[in-house]
Scaffold this active site. Structure first.
Site, PDB file in Angstrom:
ATOM      1  N   HIS A 267      -7.604  -5.219  -0.929  1.00 16.24           N
ATOM      2  CA  HIS A 267      -6.404  -4.429  -0.624  1.00 16.24           C
ATOM      3  C   HIS A 267      -5.475  -5.171   0.332  1.00 16.24           C
ATOM      4  CE1 HIS A 267      -3.999  -0.834  -0.245  1.00 16.24           C
ATOM      5  NE2 HIS A 267      -4.168  -0.782   1.066  1.00 16.24           N
TER       6      HIS A 267
ATOM      7  N   ASP B 215      -9.509  -4.587  -5.011  1.00 24.14           N
ATOM      8  CA  ASP B 215      -8.983  -3.590  -4.074  1.00 24.14           C
ATOM      9  C   ASP B 215      -9.811  -2.309  -4.194  1.00 24.14           C
ATOM     10  OD1 ASP B 215      -7.471  -1.640  -2.688  1.00 24.14           O
ATOM     11  OD2 ASP B 215      -5.562  -2.552  -3.282  1.00 24.14           O
TER      12      ASP B 215
ATOM     13  N   SER C 111       0.829  -1.203   0.000  1.00 25.08           N
ATOM     14  CA  SER C 111       0.000   0.000   0.000  1.00 25.08           C
ATOM     15  C   SER C 111       0.867   1.259   0.000  1.00 25.08           C
ATOM     16  CB  SER C 111      -0.971  -0.039   1.176  1.00 25.08           C
ATOM     17  OG  SER C 111      -1.985   0.903   0.975  1.00 25.08           O
TER      18      SER C 111
HETATM   19  O1  9J3 Z   1      -1.183   2.201   3.065  1.00 28.64           O
HETATM   20  C1  9J3 Z   1      -2.362   2.132   2.721  1.00 28.64           C
HETATM   21  O2  9J3 Z   1      -3.157   1.243   3.087  1.00 28.64           O
HETATM   22  C2  9J3 Z   1      -2.844   3.256   1.846  1.00 28.64           C
HETATM   23  C3  9J3 Z   1      -4.295   3.277   1.639  1.00 28.64           C
HETATM   24  C4  9J3 Z   1      -4.967   4.312   2.506  1.00 28.64           C
HETATM   25  O3  9J3 Z   1      -5.471   4.009   3.563  1.00 28.64           O
HETATM   26  O4  9J3 Z   1      -4.967   5.583   2.038  1.00 28.64           O
HETATM   27  C5  9J3 Z   1      -5.775   6.512   2.732  1.00 28.64           C
HETATM   28  C6  9J3 Z   1      -5.194   7.848   2.625  1.00 28.64           C
END
Ligand code: 9J3
Ligand code: ZN
Length: 297
Positions: A246, A214, A168
């Site tokens: 995700h 995702d 992510s």
């Molecule tokens: O690191 C992540 O899971 C990024 C996805 C996220 O929660 O973005 C929100 C700003």
């Protein structure tokens, strides 16, 4: 497959490494690990099979130790995993970042899994849980610097054979690190998230893994444009997992492990024995889609 003729970036790296190995070899046979193939001083471990790549552990027994945040600068500490034996010589190293609000524990299955194929791995904690991808990218590089310069396993690592990965915002950070440090040998963003959609500066061989379902970092606005924006002259691949959310990297995910290890072996170790897992790529019910820059013939 005639790899050296069809992968434009490989011959230069391979020739430089072979030249170095040849120089070392003139100083004594001990300079080249006996288990390495004569034409690739970085080959480690037995010939790969799908079964070994899909098993919960690879051929190397591993050890680990925790790194206190207080003992390092530029990142938040973490856990180091490394092959216990030094009989085959030194290894490449990989730094891995978790995602937004997550700790290394969210990805920790990947530490021993990757290390057991012959890599030193550091799973990092970030300085704060809310750090953004650009910060995570700098922290991945700081963790690699720690590994090769100051860690107790620095003597087990080839400083020129380093890679990054992450989930992510940690995957977005992997792209940031690859763009900032083109000497990296591989990057593996998993369900990557980043506001910057264009990575035309990336020259590091990059495998992106996305989840079809995702909804936090949708592949249509994250993984796919990231992949597409990397130039076709760079080594790159895109694996999309059928129906995956995700959070697919947060539990043991066999296709992710198989492709990640094969990518790292191919580009961190220059180990062409793993080409068979990259070109053509994986198929089967877990795979929605695979794109790559494999030669067309
Ligand atoms: O690191 C992540 O899971 C990024 C996805 C996220 O929660 O973005 C929100 C700003
Ligand atoms: Zn798709």
């Amino acid at each position: 497959m005639p790899t050296t003729a069809t992968h434009p970036r490989t011959p230069v790296r391979a020739l430089v490494r072979l030249a170095v190995a040849a120089v070392l070899a003139t100083g004594g046979a001990l300079a080249v690990p006996s288990a390495a193939a004569a034409d690739n001083p970085y080959q480690r471990g037995p010939a790969p099979t799908v079964a070994v790549l899909e098993a919960s552990r690879g051929p190397f027994a591993t050890s680990s130790y925790s790194v206190s945040a207080l003992s390092v600068t530029g990142f938040g500490g973490g856990v180091v995993y490394y092959p216990t034996s030094t009989a085959e010589g030194t290894f490449g190293a990989v730094a891995i970042s978790p995602g937004y609000t997550a700790t290394w524990s969210s990805l920790s299955w990947l530490g021993p899994r990757i290390a057991s194929h012959g890599f030193v791995v550091i799973g990092i904690e970030t300085n704060t849980l809310l750090d953004q991808p650009d910060s995570r990218g700098r922290q991945l590089l700081a963790a690699l610097d720690y590994l090769v310069q100051r860690s107790s396993v620095r003597g087990r690592i080839d400083a020129g054979r380093l890679a990054v990965a992450g989930h992510s915002m940690g995957g977005g950070g992997s792209l940031e690190a690859a763009a900032a440090r083109p000497s990296l040998q591989a990057a593996v963003p998993l369900a990557p998230w980043n506001l910057d959609k264009t990575w035309s500066g990336v020259r590091v061989p990059t495998l992106i893994v996305g989840g079809e379902s995702d909804s936090i970092a949708p592949v249509a606005t994250h993984a796919v444009p990231f992949y597409t924006s990397i130039p076709a002259s760079s080594e790159k691949a895109y694996l999309e997992l059928n129906g995956a959310s995700h959070f697919f990297p947060q539990t043991v995910n066999t296709p992710t492990a198989r492709q990640t290890v094969a990518w790292l072996k191919r580009f961190v170790d220059d180990d062409t024995r793993y080409e068979q897992f990259l070109c053509p790529g994986p198929s089967g019910s877990a795979v929605d889609e695979y794109r790559n820059t494999c030669p067309s013939s």
